[in-house]
Design a protein around this motif. Structure first.
Motif, PDB file in Angstrom:
ATOM      1  N   GLU A 158      -3.195  -0.412  -3.714  1.00 26.78           N
ATOM      2  CA  GLU A 158      -3.979  -1.142  -2.709  1.00 26.78           C
ATOM      3  C   GLU A 158      -4.215  -2.476  -3.210  1.00 26.78           C
ATOM      4  OE1 GLU A 158      -7.375   1.318  -1.954  1.00 26.78           O
ATOM      5  OE2 GLU A 158      -6.388   2.674  -0.438  1.00 26.78           O
ATOM      6  N   TYR A 159      -3.785  -3.464  -2.453  1.00 25.94           N
ATOM      7  CA  TYR A 159      -3.929  -4.811  -2.794  1.00 25.94           C
ATOM      8  C   TYR A 159      -3.951  -5.081  -4.278  1.00 25.94           C
ATOM      9  CZ  TYR A 159      -5.228  -3.960   2.026  1.00 25.94           C
ATOM     10  OH  TYR A 159      -5.176  -3.594   3.182  1.00 25.94           O
ATOM     11  N   VAL A 176      -2.913   5.798  -5.701  1.00 26.65           N
ATOM     12  CA  VAL A 176      -2.883   4.835  -4.512  1.00 26.65           C
ATOM     13  C   VAL A 176      -2.646   3.339  -4.966  1.00 26.65           C
ATOM     14  CG1 VAL A 176      -4.319   4.029  -2.624  1.00 26.65           C
ATOM     15  CG2 VAL A 176      -4.721   6.425  -3.548  1.00 26.65           C
ATOM     16  N   PRO A 215     -10.066  -0.521   1.041  1.00 22.72           N
ATOM     17  CA  PRO A 215      -9.116   0.289   0.556  1.00 22.72           C
ATOM     18  C   PRO A 215      -9.466   1.656   1.060  1.00 22.72           C
ATOM     19  CG  PRO A 215      -9.906  -0.939  -1.416  1.00 22.72           C
ATOM     20  CD  PRO A 215     -10.958  -1.278  -0.203  1.00 22.72           C
ATOM     21  N   ARG A 216      -8.416   2.524   1.293  1.00 29.21           N
ATOM     22  CA  ARG A 216      -8.428   3.726   1.939  1.00 29.21           C
ATOM     23  C   ARG A 216      -9.108   4.691   0.986  1.00 29.21           C
ATOM     24  NH1 ARG A 216      -5.611   4.131   6.881  1.00 29.21           N
ATOM     25  NH2 ARG A 216      -4.094   2.669   7.113  1.00 29.21           N
ATOM     26  N   LYS A 266     -10.050  -4.962   4.979  1.00 32.31           N
ATOM     27  CA  LYS A 266      -9.117  -4.672   4.080  1.00 32.31           C
ATOM     28  C   LYS A 266      -9.852  -3.543   2.954  1.00 32.31           C
ATOM     29  CE  LYS A 266      -5.547  -8.148   4.710  1.00 32.31           C
ATOM     30  NZ  LYS A 266      -4.849  -9.231   3.948  1.00 32.31           N
ATOM     31  N   GLN A 270       0.963  -1.285  -0.129  1.00 30.46           N
ATOM     32  CA  GLN A 270       0.031   0.185   0.056  1.00 30.46           C
ATOM     33  C   GLN A 270       0.996   1.246   0.187  1.00 30.46           C
ATOM     34  OE1 GLN A 270      -3.733   0.003   2.508  1.00 30.46           O
ATOM     35  NE2 GLN A 270      -2.886  -1.666   3.590  1.00 30.46           N
TER      36      GLN A 270
END
Length: 470
Positions: free
Chosen positions: A320-321, A318, A415-416, A413, A306
């Motif tokens: 993410e995963y 970003v 995503p932010r 989890k 991340q």
């Protein structure tokens, strides 16, 4: 036919610059190039049924000398019986330049005027007098400043299906010989010798030095480099368009998601251009630099699962995963809240989705994934959908107590980049459902339920993938 005319005619045909019967506006400054351009177009016009007009902009920078240029252009147009559009800018009109150099401000004013004049004349083409020397200078200027293929291609023979450059493959010597042979006059622009301008310094110092010390045909070589770069750049742009259609077939609003494994499988040249094209699409009008795209690629290829980058134009990248997410940055304090239509659709543009609410026959269950079912008689209407807020809590089904949404997002989890826009459905009694993430334990459907409210989250119709323009 004069050899010079024949050569320009072939260039026009090679690049389909001007079709038979088209209306053409010629940009005429009064210098050698533009004087030759207007003369050539006039001589070719009758055989091709062109309708010609001309335009001249007095920038208001050189006082009486500029006025004499304007008078010369008017006499030239009168002799050739070509309608002429003229405009004078007030002295100092280019002072407020928004950080642009005087050269850039003058060029922008000139192109704006030419577009307007072409529209008034009904012209579908605007002919410019740039020659091979101008092309060599442009390529060299871009090289000195640092550029890729996009800069090495220099000036295009045809740009935006509007601007055409019939003299682009003719040298200044050939143009001068044509004018002398035909006894044609022109005006000398003293600013072409002004050493304050980068192009003039390069023209008078660097190019002659390269020609005398390294390659006498350096101008021809740079023009050839521009041709090669243009062709190869066109190929890369077409390749990138195909990759974008496959890798990012659609996007929602101002958010683009790219699978990292798909990005990693591309050739590095294509990978760079894909990222740059996406950044350009999210920040139109902002120049996305080499370093910005490289930083995003480093984020995508790094070891950390991340991370985030803030880029010019309000864009955030970003990781993410297994996904690279590019989005237009939203202020931390931004949020949304909408009343929910029951039954009906409630659009949530911030999240790129909508809620579809309907009443259905009583089933047994709670719904799954993107659908939630509620006992309508146990809800405390009205319903509201909003973004998550600091301190929000929900009673997750089966937990027997409350839990912070922040902790639920972390556990699952989420995503932010999605946490601040995920739809939160609530009634007067509190949070019922975080769409697609967590169902609360209130208003459950049971065997005693008489009326069931079905709530489904749907993505809004998606826009086409961003086009490649690099």
């Amino acid at each position: 036919m004069d050899p010079f005319l024949r050569r320009i005619s072939r260039t026009i045909d090679r690049f389909s610059m001007i079709g038979e019967g088209e209306r053409v506006l010629a940009a005429v400054s009064g210098g050698a190039d533009s004087a030759a351009l207007l003369e050539v177009l006039c001589r070719l016009a009758s055989g091709r049924k062109w309708v010609l007009s001309a335009a001249h902009l007095n920038h208001g920078l050189r006082g009486e000398e500029a006025n004499r240029d304007e008078a010369f252009v008017q006499s030239l147009a009168d002799r050739l019986r070509v309608p002429l559009a003229c405009r004078r800018l007030e002295q100092g009109a280019l002072r407020d330049r928004d950080g642009k150099s005087l050269e850039e401000a003058a060029r922008d004013a000139r192109y704006d005027f030419l577009r307007e004049a072409a529209e008034n004349a009904g012209a579908g083409r605007i002919a410019l007098g740039h020659n091979r020397g101008d092309q060599a200078e442009t390529v060299l200027m871009n090289m000195v400043r640092g550029t890729g293929l996009d800069g090495l291609k220099g000036m295009l023979p045809v740009r935006d299906c509007l601007f055409v450059r019939p003299l682009l493959y003719a040298s200044r010597r050939e143009i001068a010989e044509f004018l002398k042979r035909e006894g044609l006059s022109f005006r000398e622009d003293a600013t072409n010798r002004d050493q304050r301008f980068f192009r003039n310094r390069l023209r008078q110092d660097l190019l002659p030095h390269l020609s005398s010390q390294y390659n006498i045909r350096v101008e021809e070589g740079l023009a050839r480099l521009a041709d090669i770069a243009r062709r190869e750049n066109d190929f890369l742009e077409e390749t990138v368009r195909e990759v974008l259609g496959r890798l990012v077939p659609a996007r929602t609003g101002s958010r683009i998601e790219v699978p990292l494994d798909g990005l990693a499988g591309l050739h590095e040249a294509v990978r760079f251009r894909v990222v740059k094209a996406l950044l350009d699409a999210l920040a139109p009008g902002r120049r996305v630099g080499y370093g910005h795209a490289e930083s995003v690629l480093a984020l995508a290829a790094g070891d950390r699962p991340q991370g985030a980058l803030h880029l010019p134009g309000g864009v955030t990248a970003v990781r993410e995963y297994g996904r690279l997410i590019l989005l237009t940055r939203v202020p931390e304090t931004a949020g949304y809240e909408y009343p929910v239509d029951v039954p009906g659709r409630t659009a949530i543009p911030e999240a790129g989705c909508r809620l579809e609410v309907s009443q259905v026959e009583p089933p047994w269950g709670m719904g799954t994934g993107r659908v939630a079912l509620f006992d309508a008689d146990r809800l405390a209407f009205p319903l509201t959908v909003r973004s998550a807020r600091p301190g929000d809590r929900i009673r997750p089904l089966g937990l027997g107590g409350t839990k912070k949404l922040q902790d639920i997002f972390t556990d699952r989890k989420t995503p932010r980049s999605r946490r601040s826009i995920l739809p939160v459905l609530e009634d007067r009694g509190g949070i019922l459902w975080v769409a697609g993430v967590c169902r609360g334990d209130r208003a459950l459907v049971t065997v005693d339920t008489l009326r069931v409210l079905r709530v489904e989250i749907e993505e809004t119709p998606r826009e086409e993938a961003p086009s490649q323009s690099v």
